[in-house]
Design an enzyme around this catalytic site. Structure first.
Site, short mmCIF file in Angstrom:
data_model
loop_
_atom_site.label_atom_id
_atom_site.label_comp_id
_atom_site.label_asym_id
_atom_site.label_seq_id
_atom_site.Cartn_x
_atom_site.Cartn_y
_atom_site.Cartn_z
N ARG A 93 35.60 61.19 -30.99
CA ARG A 93 36.26 59.99 -30.45
C ARG A 93 36.40 59.99 -28.93
O ARG A 93 36.13 58.97 -28.29
CB ARG A 93 37.63 59.77 -31.12
CG ARG A 93 37.52 59.48 -32.61
CD ARG A 93 38.86 59.09 -33.22
NE ARG A 93 39.37 57.86 -32.65
CZ ARG A 93 40.36 57.79 -31.77
NH1 ARG A 93 40.99 58.88 -31.36
NH2 ARG A 93 40.73 56.64 -31.29
N CYS A 133 27.16 71.85 -26.44
CA CYS A 133 26.30 71.80 -25.25
C CYS A 133 26.10 70.38 -24.74
O CYS A 133 24.98 69.85 -24.77
CB CYS A 133 24.98 72.47 -25.56
SG CYS A 133 25.23 74.22 -25.79
N GLU A 134 27.16 69.76 -24.34
CA GLU A 134 27.17 68.43 -23.74
C GLU A 134 28.28 68.44 -22.71
O GLU A 134 29.41 68.83 -23.04
CB GLU A 134 27.54 67.36 -24.78
CG GLU A 134 26.50 67.08 -25.83
CD GLU A 134 25.32 66.29 -25.30
OE1 GLU A 134 25.51 65.45 -24.41
OE2 GLU A 134 24.20 66.56 -25.78
N TYR A 148 34.57 56.85 -27.45
CA TYR A 148 35.43 55.70 -27.09
C TYR A 148 36.37 55.99 -25.93
O TYR A 148 37.35 55.26 -25.77
CB TYR A 148 36.38 55.33 -28.23
CG TYR A 148 35.86 55.21 -29.62
CD1 TYR A 148 34.74 54.46 -29.91
CD2 TYR A 148 36.56 55.79 -30.68
CE1 TYR A 148 34.32 54.31 -31.22
CE2 TYR A 148 36.16 55.63 -31.98
CZ TYR A 148 35.03 54.90 -32.24
OH TYR A 148 34.63 54.74 -33.53
N GLY A 189 43.10 51.99 -42.31
CA GLY A 189 42.50 53.32 -42.43
C GLY A 189 43.26 54.26 -41.52
O GLY A 189 44.06 55.10 -41.96
C1 LIG Z 1 36.15 45.95 -42.72
C2 LIG Z 1 37.05 47.00 -42.21
N1 LIG Z 1 38.24 47.17 -42.81
C3 LIG Z 1 39.09 48.13 -42.40
C4 LIG Z 1 38.77 48.96 -41.36
C5 LIG Z 1 39.75 50.03 -40.98
O1 LIG Z 1 40.18 49.95 -39.68
P1 LIG Z 1 41.38 50.86 -39.21
O2 LIG Z 1 41.05 52.25 -39.55
O3 LIG Z 1 41.44 50.63 -37.74
O4 LIG Z 1 42.60 50.36 -39.91
C6 LIG Z 1 37.54 48.81 -40.69
C7 LIG Z 1 37.20 49.69 -39.57
O5 LIG Z 1 36.19 49.64 -38.96
C8 LIG Z 1 36.66 47.80 -41.14
O6 LIG Z 1 35.48 47.62 -40.56
#
Ligand SMILES: Cc1ncc(COP(=O)(O)O)c(C=O)c1O
Length: 444
Positions: A341, A372-373, A345, A303
């Site tokens: 993020r 407001c944080e 994190y 992703g």
């Molecule tokens: C099952 C699964 N596949 C793929 C991804 C994608 O991860 P990334 O964006 O780090 O590649 C996630 C992210 O949480 C996930 O839970």
């Protein structure tokens, strides 16, 4: 400062088309960011189509070269829009969704249902029903409740529905606790260690309208080394071999998920996609050879690594506050409502002034959001030239898990999104309006 003094090219972690123009403005995809802000307002998310297509094609090529029986599906949770889905489909990627909403956008964007798979630790009966009705390629079963619901929903189908099992391989990863998913204490998947996974496999194999095709284990996100992914593949293959001994089960599909890390700052050095592809390809082929298993189809689910590097967030500077001997806050017109993020994190970013030249000495500032944080800080410490109200601050690496996690906190309107390519920009999501903020209100 991210800019290479000998070149006008911005380098990592900026999109591949990023340049510094003689007037000091940063351009992406051949379009100066100040022009985009004038046209589409601020803050603005800018996606570079060349970087996006390069990543999508690059992942597909790297994996099919290293391991021909591989597929790349984009994890839509990182960012999703119909225009994006269309591009990813053109580049030969499938789509991994985790909700009825993501499924809806994927289908609306033209992704063929067979190229879609569905994950999630608490898919509702309605979402599962929608996935079945759409005829998606595969559902990755996460828990016992889902086996019951899916068993009922698929009763008496003409063909058994293909499913995989999400395994929890019990491996630790070097990443932030909140994006680690494969340790024993995780809400995701069936644990191999305590025997739950074996029970689930037996149960699914006994369901006449489900067809178990393989196993999945995503161990975490923003990974910079492959150790945990390789360990997870080994666990999956051991488990597949055990299920073969016990039930004669033949592994058709295996997925180590996504998680491939990206550079957010100049000092980040994640492995490249070729390295990931080689390491995963060899782990599967050597692991199968050792256990006498046939080679499965391997699906990877990047992703962040597909969409993250393509995105730049552009903000306009407003107020500043200097606290002697402590720090200088420079506040911008966005923040945790469009990018949570850093608050969630402790994620780090770099930034550059994007609208003008005039190299005043750089100094360290904190880029604060407008919400407001106290925790609404985008960058804790970044070295930038002088910033005055109206200046633009651009943050690269902002394509993933930013707008996808955006909220209307403080009744912020979510920013517009533009895609740039060859000197042209097109809006792929309009800015929200105040009317959007009351769209769902009922006041009778
Ligand atoms: C099952 C699964 N596949 C793929 C991804 C994608 O991860 P990334 O964006 O780090 O590649 C996630 C992210 O949480 C996930 O839970």
């Amino acid at each position: 400062m991210p800019q290479d003094p000998t070149s006008n090219v911005m380098g990592i972690p900026w999109p591949v088309t990023t340049r510094r123009r003689p007037d000091g403005a940063i351009e992406v995809g051949g379009v100066p960011l100040p022009d985009l802000i004038r046209r589409y307002g601020s803050p603005l998310y800018v996606y570079d189509e060349a970087t996006l297509r390069d990543a999508a094609r690059g992942f597909r090529d790297a994996f099919t070269t290293a391991y021909p029986r591989s597929r790349v599906v984009y994890a839509g949770k990182a960012f999703l829009s119909t225009a994006l889905v269309r591009i990813l489909h053109e580049e030969g990627l499938g789509l991994d969704v985790v909700s009825g909403g993501e499924l809806f956008v994927g289908l609306r964007g033209g992704m063929p249902p067979a190229e879609i798979s569905m994950h999630g630790n608490n898919k509702s009966p309605q979402e599962l029903g929608e996935a079945l009705a759409a005829g998606i390629g595969k559902i990755v079963i996460d828990n016992d409740y889902e086996i019951s619901v899916l068993g009922d929903l698929t009763r008496n189908r003409p063909e058994p529905f293909p499913v995989m099992i999400r395994l929890n391989p019990g491996v630790d990863v070097h990443t932030h606790r909140k994006i680690s998913t494969g340790t024993a204490d995780s809400k995701f998947g069936f644990s191999i260690v305590d025997g739950q996974a074996a029970l689930a496999a037996a149960r699914i194999l006994g369901e006449p309208d489900l067809r178990l095709t393989g196993f999945h284990a995503h161990v975490g996100s923003q990974l910079f080394d492959s150790e945990a992914t390789i360990a997870a593949i080994d666990e999956i293959l051991d488990f597949a071999a055990a299920m073969n001994d016990r039930h004669g089960f033949v592994l058709e599909h295996l997925s180590p998920g996504g998680g491939f890390g990206i550079a957010y700052t100049e000092s980040d050095e994640p492995p490249d996609r070729q390295t990931w592809a080689k390491v995963i390809g060899s782990a599967v082929s050597e692991g199968c050879a050792r256990r006498g298993l046939p080679l499965p189809i391997v699906t990877v689910e990047p992703g962040r690594a597909i969409i993250g590097p393509a995105g730049v967030a552009v903000y306009t500077v407003g107020s500043s506050k200097e606290i002697a001997d402590v720090r200088t806050y420079v506040s911008v017109d966005g923040g945790m409502a469009d990018n949570i993020r850093p608050s969630l994190y402790d994620a780090t970013y770099t930034a550059a002034r994007a609208n003008r030249a005039g190299d005043t000495p750089h100094r360290s500032v904190t880029i604060a959001g407008k919400y407001c944080e106290s925790g609404d800080i985008l960058i804790d410490n970044v070295s930038l030239p002088a910033l005055r109200p109206g200046d633009l601050v651009a943050i690269p690496g902002a394509g993933a898990y930013t707008l996808a996690m955006a909220s209307n906190y403080n009744f912020a309107t979510r920013p517009a999104v533009v895609m740039v390519r060859n000197g042209k920009a097109r809006v792929i999501r309009r800015r929200e309006t105040y009317d959007d903020l009351v769209r769902c209100d009922i006041d009778e």
